[in-house]
Write a protein that holds these residues in place. Structure first.
Motif, PDB file in Angstrom:
ATOM      1  N   ASP A 330       0.815  -1.427   0.077  1.00 31.24           N
ATOM      2  CA  ASP A 330       0.019  -0.137   0.047  1.00 31.24           C
ATOM      3  C   ASP A 330       0.840   1.362  -0.188  1.00 31.24           C
ATOM      4  N   GLY A 331       0.405   2.966  -0.518  1.00 28.67           N
ATOM      5  CA  GLY A 331       1.018   4.011  -0.790  1.00 28.67           C
ATOM      6  C   GLY A 331       0.947   4.275   1.329  1.00 28.67           C
ATOM      7  N   LEU A 332       2.115   5.196   1.157  1.00 29.80           N
ATOM      8  CA  LEU A 332       1.674   6.637   2.625  1.00 29.80           C
ATOM      9  C   LEU A 332       0.489   6.857   2.259  1.00 29.80           C
ATOM     10  N   ASN A 333      -0.194   6.909   1.631  1.00 29.39           N
ATOM     11  CA  ASN A 333      -1.786   7.652   1.512  1.00 29.39           C
ATOM     12  C   ASN A 333      -2.518   6.732   2.294  1.00 29.39           C
ATOM     13  N   ALA A 334      -1.927   5.132   2.227  1.00 24.74           N
ATOM     14  CA  ALA A 334      -3.485   4.232   3.115  1.00 24.74           C
ATOM     15  C   ALA A 334      -4.693   4.794   4.258  1.00 24.74           C
ATOM     16  N   PRO A 335      -5.558   4.792   4.039  1.00 24.82           N
ATOM     17  CA  PRO A 335      -6.747   5.347   4.992  1.00 24.82           C
ATOM     18  C   PRO A 335      -6.554   4.750   6.590  1.00 24.82           C
ATOM     19  N   ALA A 336      -6.966   5.283   7.019  1.00 22.79           N
ATOM     20  CA  ALA A 336      -7.910   4.924   8.659  1.00 22.79           C
ATOM     21  C   ALA A 336      -8.813   4.564   8.487  1.00 22.79           C
ATOM     22  N   ARG A 337      -9.203   3.146   8.143  1.00 24.10           N
ATOM     23  CA  ARG A 337     -10.818   2.962   7.694  1.00 24.10           C
ATOM     24  C   ARG A 337     -11.347   2.501   9.200  1.00 24.10           C
ATOM     25  N   PRO A 338     -12.662   3.609   9.737  1.00 18.44           N
ATOM     26  CA  PRO A 338     -13.399   3.030  10.668  1.00 18.44           C
ATOM     27  C   PRO A 338     -14.004   1.990  10.486  1.00 18.44           C
ATOM     28  N   ARG A 339     -14.313   2.136   9.075  1.00 16.41           N
ATOM     29  CA  ARG A 339     -15.167   0.653   9.114  1.00 16.41           C
ATOM     30  C   ARG A 339     -14.796  -0.256   7.709  1.00 16.41           C
ATOM     31  N   TRP A 340     -15.485  -1.488   7.171  1.00 13.18           N
ATOM     32  CA  TRP A 340     -13.639  -1.552   6.236  1.00 13.18           C
ATOM     33  C   TRP A 340     -14.302  -3.633   6.511  1.00 13.18           C
ATOM     34  N   PRO A 341     -15.407  -3.105   5.126  1.00  9.54           N
ATOM     35  CA  PRO A 341     -15.884  -4.642   5.427  1.00  9.54           C
ATOM     36  C   PRO A 341     -15.262  -5.471   4.360  1.00  9.54           C
ATOM     37  N   LEU A 342     -14.886  -7.222   4.795  1.00  7.31           N
ATOM     38  CA  LEU A 342     -13.835  -8.484   4.616  1.00  7.31           C
ATOM     39  C   LEU A 342     -14.316  -8.244   3.232  1.00  7.31           C
ATOM     40  N   ASP A 343     -15.604  -8.483   2.370  1.00  8.34           N
ATOM     41  CA  ASP A 343     -16.255  -9.009   1.544  1.00  8.34           C
ATOM     42  C   ASP A 343     -16.591  -7.764   1.473  1.00  8.34           C
ATOM     43  N   GLN A 344     -16.457  -7.153   0.280  1.00 10.22           N
ATOM     44  CA  GLN A 344     -17.341  -5.908   0.374  1.00 10.22           C
ATOM     45  C   GLN A 344     -18.146  -6.256  -0.542  1.00 10.22           C
ATOM     46  N   ALA A 345     -17.758  -7.632  -1.346  1.00  8.61           N
ATOM     47  CA  ALA A 345     -19.859  -7.051  -2.201  1.00  8.61           C
ATOM     48  C   ALA A 345     -20.842  -7.416  -2.090  1.00  8.61           C
ATOM     49  N   SER A 346     -20.729  -8.863  -0.297  1.00  8.43           N
ATOM     50  CA  SER A 346     -21.921  -9.169   0.261  1.00  8.43           C
ATOM     51  C   SER A 346     -22.223  -7.924   1.109  1.00  8.43           C
ATOM     52  N   ALA A 347     -21.300  -7.081   1.741  1.00  7.89           N
ATOM     53  CA  ALA A 347     -21.482  -6.483   2.157  1.00  7.89           C
ATOM     54  C   ALA A 347     -22.648  -4.967   1.777  1.00  7.89           C
ATOM     55  N   ASP A 348     -21.869  -4.564   0.279  1.00  3.69           N
ATOM     56  CA  ASP A 348     -23.485  -4.138  -0.475  1.00  3.69           C
ATOM     57  C   ASP A 348     -24.290  -4.442  -0.440  1.00  3.69           C
ATOM     58  N   ALA A 349     -24.324  -5.933  -1.390  1.00  2.00           N
ATOM     59  CA  ALA A 349     -25.921  -6.571  -0.994  1.00  2.00           C
ATOM     60  C   ALA A 349     -26.452  -7.287   0.079  1.00  2.00           C
ATOM     61  N   ASN A 350     -25.705  -6.863   0.913  1.00  2.00           N
ATOM     62  CA  ASN A 350     -26.931  -7.070   2.441  1.00  2.00           C
ATOM     63  C   ASN A 350     -25.822  -5.968   3.331  1.00  2.00           C
ATOM     64  N   PRO A 351     -27.076  -4.465   3.521  1.00  2.00           N
ATOM     65  CA  PRO A 351     -25.972  -3.485   3.765  1.00  2.00           C
ATOM     66  C   PRO A 351     -26.168  -3.804   5.609  1.00  2.00           C
ATOM     67  N   THR A 352     -25.203  -3.622   5.995  1.00  2.00           N
ATOM     68  CA  THR A 352     -25.007  -4.121   7.116  1.00  2.00           C
ATOM     69  C   THR A 352     -24.733  -2.915   8.790  1.00  2.00           C
ATOM     70  N   HIS A 353     -24.995  -1.391   8.085  1.00  2.00           N
ATOM     71  CA  HIS A 353     -25.337  -0.548   8.736  1.00  2.00           C
ATOM     72  C   HIS A 353     -25.754   0.306   9.035  1.00  2.00           C
ATOM     73  N   LYS A 354     -26.746   0.131   7.913  1.00  2.99           N
ATOM     74  CA  LYS A 354     -28.516   0.195   7.573  1.00  2.99           C
ATOM     75  C   LYS A 354     -28.994   0.549   8.793  1.00  2.99           C
ATOM     76  N   ILE A 355     -30.335   1.499   9.362  1.00  3.94           N
ATOM     77  CA  ILE A 355     -31.178   1.512  10.937  1.00  3.94           C
ATOM     78  C   ILE A 355     -31.760   1.086  10.218  1.00  3.94           C
ATOM     79  N   GLY A 356     -31.958  -0.098  11.147  1.00  4.76           N
ATOM     80  CA  GLY A 356     -33.120  -0.950  10.659  1.00  4.76           C
ATOM     81  C   GLY A 356     -32.967  -2.625  10.817  1.00  4.76           C
ATOM     82  N   ARG A 357     -31.445  -3.090   9.933  1.00  2.00           N
ATOM     83  CA  ARG A 357     -31.194  -3.581   8.731  1.00  2.00           C
ATOM     84  C   ARG A 357     -30.216  -4.784   9.905  1.00  2.00           C
ATOM     85  N   LYS A 358     -28.858  -4.123  10.123  1.00  2.00           N
ATOM     86  CA  LYS A 358     -28.120  -4.938  10.268  1.00  2.00           C
ATOM     87  C   LYS A 358     -27.420  -4.150  11.259  1.00  2.00           C
TER      88      LYS A 358
END
Ligand code: KG4
Ligand code: ZN
Length: 362
Positions: A330-358
């Motif tokens: 990674d480059g020196l501009n790599a961001p610190a990420r409070p949220r970072w799903p391992l499986d972005q595709a599943s996370a997008d398809a099935n949001p985990t931090h939408k109120i009332g869902r996950k």
């Protein structure tokens, strides 16, 4: 890649300041040092991790922790091939401390930087000490996470299930608090449950028998809090602790068994390896139930030793080394990420931090 890679790992995403040195030789890991400076005592008066205190404590401790890890490994920066740090998910103030330290080392020493996902660290942790070839099925159960993942390799995890509210460790901690136990509640609750009779209380088994592999602990938390209010003896307290522990273990093993069935479909028998990692894997009842579920499904069962189940930097160094071996830096501009799903595709398809869902901790 030929030869050995020696990586300095840094972990600061929660309440442990940790640094470690891991050597990877032809896919085999060797932990040269693993230093963990725990902040538990600083947070205990507040009954949980206070992000501001955590971040300050990381700043104060990080340099000495890194120095100690290198000293115990018998190395200076010249003996290191790369530096890896947790870049998320976690408490962002803390993540920034460790990631900035890694960037400074990378820049000053001309070493490659690897920004590691904390969850990938947990996912790979079993490979620090065990022969655990890819792919395997992982249950990650900690204070912040409760997920079932098919681990196909570095950067290739598919999420089969996650919690729709609290993480299992969080449920242990919160229920322990209502039972008057100190933080962190999980180990204290397990101790109290030792002389308890789980059958004296009835608690809900959330989502049991459902077709998916998701978890939920909020109903159990509410039910346990109600029952705790009516407790009149020490024995009842022990019984309730035992009932809570059994209910959590039952849910974890039911969901894991469901995931084993889904994961195994179309795979060779050699892929039938079930791994549990994260702080809750320290719980004896949880481990026993998971082991029984694995046996029923024809899976081998492995868990990292306790020191690598809870947060540590050796797992971050290993993930860093495996990434470095593949040329993933990674480059020196790599961001610190409070949220970072391992499986972005599943996370997008099935949001985990939408109120009332996950839930937020998914
Ligand atoms: O993996 P970890 O050290 O940190 C996170 O990334 O969250 O996990 C800490 C969690 C806490 O919730 C703690 O209560 C739980 O693991 N835990 C346990 C036990 N030991 C630690 N829960 C139940 N029984 C235990 N023996
Ligand atoms: Zn963790």
């Amino acid at each position: 890649m030929n030869g050995a890679l020696t990586v300095l790992g840094i972990e600061t995403s929660c309440d442990e300041t940790a640094a470690a040195v891991v050597r990877l030789t032809d896919g085999r890991a060797e932990v040269l040092s693993s230093v963990v400076a725990s902040q538990t005592a600083e947070h205990a008066p507040y009954g949980g991790v206070v992000p501001e205190i955590a971040a300050r404590s990381h700043v104060e401790t990080i340099d000495a922790t890194i120095e100690q890890a290198l000293a115990e490994a018998g190395l200076g920066f010249a003996g290191v091939s790369g530096v890896a740090a947790t870049a998320g998910p976690g408490l962002v103030g803390g993540v920034m401390v460790g990631l900035s330290a890694a960037k400074a080392i990378s820049l000053a020493r001309g070493l490659p930087l690897v920004a590691v996902n904390h969850l990938e660290g947990h996912a790979l942790s079993v490979r620090l000490t065990e022969d655990a070839p890819y792919p395997f099925l992982l249950l990650l159960v900690s204070g912040g996470h409760c997920q079932l993942l098919a681990v196909e390799g570095v950067g290739a995890c598919t999420r089969l299930g996650t919690t729709i509210d609290d993480a299992a460790g969080e449920a242990f901690d919160k229920i322990a608090k209502t039972l008057g136990l100190p933080y962190p509640g999980g180990p204290a609750l397990e101790k109290l449950a030792r002389d308890g009779d789980a059958s004296n209380f009835t608690l809900p088994r959330m989502l049991l028998g459902r077709k998916d592999c998701d978890f939920s602990f909020s109903g159990l938390k509410t039910a346990a809090a109600r029952l705790a209010e009516g407790i009149t003896s020490e024995q009842q307290r022990r019984d309730l602790a035992a009932a809570v522990q059994t209910a959590i273990a039952d849910q974890l093993s039911d969901r894991a068994e469901r995931a084993m069935g889904l994961y195994a479909a179309g795979r060779p028998a050699s892929a039938r390896l079930f791994v549990v990692a994260g702080g809750v894997a320290a719980n004896g009842t949880v481990r026993a139930r998971l082991q029984a579920a694995a046996t029923r499904q024809g899976f081998a069962f492995k868990a990292p030793p306790l020191a690598y189940c809870t947060d540590n930097a050796a797992m971050i160094a290993l993930a860093g080394a495996e990434r470095l071996a593949l040329g993933l830096t990674d480059g020196l501009n790599a961001p610190a990420r409070p949220r970072w799903p391992l499986d972005q595709a599943s996370a997008d398809a099935n949001p985990t931090h939408k109120i009332g869902r996950k839930g937020a901790k998914a």
